[in-house]
Scaffold this active site. Structure first.
Site, PDB file in Angstrom:
ATOM      1  N   ASP A 117     -10.360   2.981   2.658  1.00  0.00           N
ATOM      2  CA  ASP A 117     -10.692   2.455   3.994  1.00  0.00           C
ATOM      3  C   ASP A 117     -11.469   3.489   4.807  1.00  0.00           C
ATOM      4  O   ASP A 117     -12.341   3.124   5.601  1.00  0.00           O
ATOM      5  CB  ASP A 117      -9.418   2.045   4.747  1.00  0.00           C
ATOM      6  CG  ASP A 117      -8.907   0.687   4.305  1.00  0.00           C
ATOM      7  OD1 ASP A 117      -9.689  -0.080   3.706  1.00  0.00           O
ATOM      8  OD2 ASP A 117      -7.723   0.379   4.548  1.00  0.00           O
TER       9      ASP A 117
ATOM     10  N   LYS B 248       0.816  -1.227   0.000  1.00  0.00           N
ATOM     11  CA  LYS B 248       0.000   0.000   0.000  1.00  0.00           C
ATOM     12  C   LYS B 248       0.851   1.279   0.000  1.00  0.00           C
ATOM     13  O   LYS B 248       0.482   2.273  -0.623  1.00  0.00           O
ATOM     14  CB  LYS B 248      -0.948  -0.002   1.197  1.00  0.00           C
ATOM     15  CG  LYS B 248      -2.024  -1.090   1.109  1.00  0.00           C
ATOM     16  CD  LYS B 248      -2.968  -1.030   2.292  1.00  0.00           C
ATOM     17  CE  LYS B 248      -3.969  -2.178   2.240  1.00  0.00           C
ATOM     18  NZ  LYS B 248      -4.939  -2.120   3.332  1.00  0.00           N
TER      19      LYS B 248
END
Ligand SMILES: NC(=O)c1ccc[n+]([C@@H]2O[C@H](COP(=O)([O-])OP(=O)(O)OC[C@H]3O[C@@H](n4cnc5c(N)ncnc54)[C@H](OP(=O)(O)O)[C@@H]3O)[C@@H](O)[C@H]2O)c1
Length: 278
Positions: free
Chosen positions: A101, A65
């Site tokens: 998220d 990420k």
């Protein structure tokens, strides 16, 4: 046909193909979504070659990420807040990055516990990793006056507070129960409870009756934390909903349809989790 994928190392465990595959079928999209195992030294090269590979974008899972964030030309606000990206897409030849998220957690919280922000009370968050950072960003954006962060490694919580400013306060890990009894929401954003391992050691007996308890761990579906909160009569918010909702913006970017998180999709994922428990 439009093609997207998830990259990770390993990637076998990813449930993203189940989610996007369901939506591809449901909306009759001319598309495909696959898993691609990409080693750490191959991430930058893979992302540079998306177009050549016939991909319109990808999801990114651990441990890539941060590398995905670094590789992107354009980064959205949430990705910048976390310095990590989980959703990438090509637009006019440039690589765009988002961290969905924040959206996933906040959307699921609002749907599962609509009144969560009605009391003017702090929100407690356990953990100070990437997921915690995404959630703190979302909570502050929703107008929470105080976010209390508790992390085993206090220095990591302090770094998070320094980034987000005075509405984020830091407490010792050992204070997590005593300082959360009046919280509007208590969120577990650590990996404790994953696969049933470890315990957060929180006794909800003296918690405010209106406290909402959220866990972002989704294997098992009902963690020990959620089970004990529910036994005490508190509202609970599980981690599976966050996983499902975080996938929505990527699907819309790649395939042009805003997909719905349905009960049927939830049941498919729940069956996979219960069957595999990994
Ligand atoms: N539902 C969803 O969609 C979703 C999305 C993202 C992540 N997640 C889950 O959220 C969890 C955290 O992810 P992340 O990306 O933030 O990971 P991360 O950056 O590695 O952070 C892990 C966090 O857990 C804490 N921790 C780990 N073991 C601990 C222990 N034994 N005692 C106390 N604290 C402990 C760490 O504390 P230290 O700083 O002290 O190491 C840190 O705060 C993972 O289980 C992940 O699968 C779920």
């Amino acid at each position: 046909m439009r093609r997207a994928c998830v990259i990770g190392w390993p990637v076998e465990h990813s449930r993203s193909p189940l989610i996007h595959g369901y939506w591809i079928r449901r909306y009759g999209v001319d598309g495909a979504y696959t898993k691609e195992a990409v080693p750490p030294d191959g991430v930058a090269g893979f992302l540079k070659s998306l177009q050549i590979r016939g991909l319109v974008g990808c999801n990114v899972t651990v441990p890539h990420k941060e590398a995905a964030y670094a590789a992107a030309d354009v980064k959205d606000e949430s990705a910048r807040a976390v310095s990590a990206a989980n959703t990438l897409w090509l637009e006019n030849g440039r690589l765009h990055a988002a961290n969905t998220d924040t959206y996933g957690f906040m959307t699921h919280l609002a749907q599962s516990a609509p009144g969560w922000n009605e009391r003017n009370a702090p929100v407690s968050i356990l953990g100070a990793g990437g997921a915690a950072r995404a959630i703190v960003f979302g909570l502050l954006g929703a107008g929470v006056d105080e976010v209390r962060v508790f992390n085993r490694t206090r220095a990591r919580a302090e770094a998070l507070a320094e980034q987000f400013g005075r509405r984020v306060t830091v407490f010792d890990w050992d204070e997590r129960e005593a300082r959360s009894r009046e919280a509007a929401v208590l969120v577990n954003a650590t990996s404790i409870g994953m696969n049933g391992k470890g315990s957060l050691g929180i006794d909800f007996a003296d918690f405010n009756d209106a406290c909402v308890v959220a866990d972002i761990v989704y294997v098992p579906l009902e963690t020990e934390l959620l089970r004990s909160a529910r036994a005490r009569g508190l509202s609970t918010v599980d981690g599976l909903g966050m996983l499902l909702h975080q996938a929505v913006p990527g699907f819309e970017r790649w395939f042009g349809v805003r997909p719905e998180v349905t009960e049927e999709l939830r049941a498919i994922l729940a069956a996979d989790i219960t069957g595999g428990l990994v």
